[in-house]
Write a protein that holds these residues in place. Sequence first.
Motif, mmCIF file in Angstrom:
data_model
loop_
_atom_site.group_PDB
_atom_site.id
_atom_site.type_symbol
_atom_site.label_atom_id
_atom_site.label_comp_id
_atom_site.label_asym_id
_atom_site.label_seq_id
_atom_site.Cartn_x
_atom_site.Cartn_y
_atom_site.Cartn_z
ATOM 1 N N GLY A 84 -3.865 20.449 -26.113
ATOM 2 C CA GLY A 84 -4.039 21.721 -25.637
ATOM 3 C C GLY A 84 -4.750 21.634 -24.194
ATOM 4 N N GLY A 85 -4.599 22.573 -23.204
ATOM 5 C CA GLY A 85 -4.833 22.555 -22.031
ATOM 6 C C GLY A 85 -4.222 21.614 -21.069
ATOM 7 N N PHE A 86 -4.833 21.419 -19.959
ATOM 8 C CA PHE A 86 -4.265 20.511 -18.846
ATOM 9 C C PHE A 86 -5.206 19.226 -18.593
ATOM 10 C CE2 PHE A 86 -2.729 24.771 -18.061
ATOM 11 C CZ PHE A 86 -1.420 24.516 -17.602
ATOM 12 N N GLY A 87 -4.322 18.269 -18.173
ATOM 13 C CA GLY A 87 -5.098 16.971 -17.789
ATOM 14 C C GLY A 87 -4.768 16.300 -16.687
ATOM 15 N N LEU A 88 -5.035 15.451 -16.081
ATOM 16 C CA LEU A 88 -4.710 14.960 -14.591
ATOM 17 C C LEU A 88 -4.601 13.330 -14.921
ATOM 18 C CD1 LEU A 88 -7.724 16.332 -12.396
ATOM 19 C CD2 LEU A 88 -5.304 17.111 -12.566
ATOM 20 N N GLN A 89 -3.572 12.906 -13.959
ATOM 21 C CA GLN A 89 -3.350 11.320 -13.617
ATOM 22 C C GLN A 89 -3.413 11.155 -12.412
ATOM 23 O OE1 GLN A 89 0.052 10.628 -15.890
ATOM 24 N NE2 GLN A 89 1.285 10.871 -14.416
ATOM 25 N N ALA A 90 -3.622 9.983 -12.046
ATOM 26 C CA ALA A 90 -3.602 9.488 -10.437
ATOM 27 C C ALA A 90 -3.019 8.208 -10.431
ATOM 28 C CB ALA A 90 -5.175 9.363 -10.054
ATOM 29 N N ALA A 91 -2.269 8.076 -9.233
ATOM 30 C CA ALA A 91 -1.635 6.713 -8.854
ATOM 31 C C ALA A 91 -2.258 6.417 -7.245
ATOM 32 C CB ALA A 91 -0.269 6.699 -8.864
ATOM 33 N N LEU A 92 -2.595 5.211 -7.185
ATOM 34 C CA LEU A 92 -3.064 4.878 -5.532
ATOM 35 C C LEU A 92 -2.236 3.769 -5.265
ATOM 36 C CD1 LEU A 92 -6.907 4.881 -6.462
ATOM 37 C CD2 LEU A 92 -5.563 6.696 -5.093
ATOM 38 N N ASP A 93 -1.521 3.880 -4.184
ATOM 39 C CA ASP A 93 -0.403 2.814 -3.608
ATOM 40 C C ASP A 93 -0.993 2.422 -2.258
ATOM 41 O OD1 ASP A 93 2.017 1.198 -3.992
ATOM 42 O OD2 ASP A 93 2.401 2.340 -1.919
ATOM 43 N N LEU A 94 -1.121 0.798 -2.115
ATOM 44 C CA LEU A 94 -1.551 0.413 -0.874
ATOM 45 C C LEU A 94 -0.293 -0.183 -0.303
ATOM 46 C CD1 LEU A 94 -3.697 -0.859 1.040
ATOM 47 C CD2 LEU A 94 -3.642 -2.828 -0.448
ATOM 48 N N ASP A 95 -0.308 0.482 1.058
ATOM 49 C CA ASP A 95 0.836 -0.206 2.041
ATOM 50 C C ASP A 95 -0.064 -1.030 2.926
ATOM 51 O OD1 ASP A 95 2.848 -0.722 3.517
ATOM 52 O OD2 ASP A 95 3.193 1.311 4.459
#
Length: 151
Positions: free
Chosen positions: A94-105
Motif C-alpha cells: 500500500g502507498g507509494f515508494g521510491l527507487q533511484a538510479a545513478l549513472d556516471l558518464d
Amino acid sequence: MMEKPEILYTAEATVVGGRAGRGRTSDGRLDVELDVPAEMGGSGGPGTNPEQLFAVGYAACFQSALQRIAAGRRLDLSGTKITARVGIGTLKTGGFGLQAALDLDAPELDRQQGFDLMARAHEACPYSRATRGNIDVTLTVGGAVADRQAA
C-alpha cells in the motif's frame, strides 16, 4: 543510535497545495510551480514535481562526492556527468515508494575506475546515506550495471 551531524547549512522551503501547488525557499532562490505527472493521474502541467527536484539534488550531491574522491586520487572528472533517475510507484503493501538510479558518464575513465568511484561516492554522499536501507539505488557507469548493487 544515529550519529547527528554538526549542521553547517539548513535549507528551508514551504509548499502550498502539495504536489499540485507551489514551492518556494525562504531565501527566494527557488520558486517553482508543482504539477502531478500525467502518469500518476495528474494534469502533467508545466510545473516540476518532487521526484524531479530529488533527482537534481541527488545528482548534484553525488557528483560532488565523486569529485572529492577523484581529486584525492588525482583523477580528472572534468567533462563527466551524473544522471539521476528517481521513480515513484505503488507498493504491494500500500502507498507509494521510491527507487533511484545513478549513472556516471566519464569518457576519460575506464569502466572499473568508474565503478570504484561510484561505490566510494555512494558511501560518502549524504543523499546516499539518507536513502541507504530505505530505497533501492542502482549504480551504473555508461549504462552498465556494476557487479554489486548499492544498498
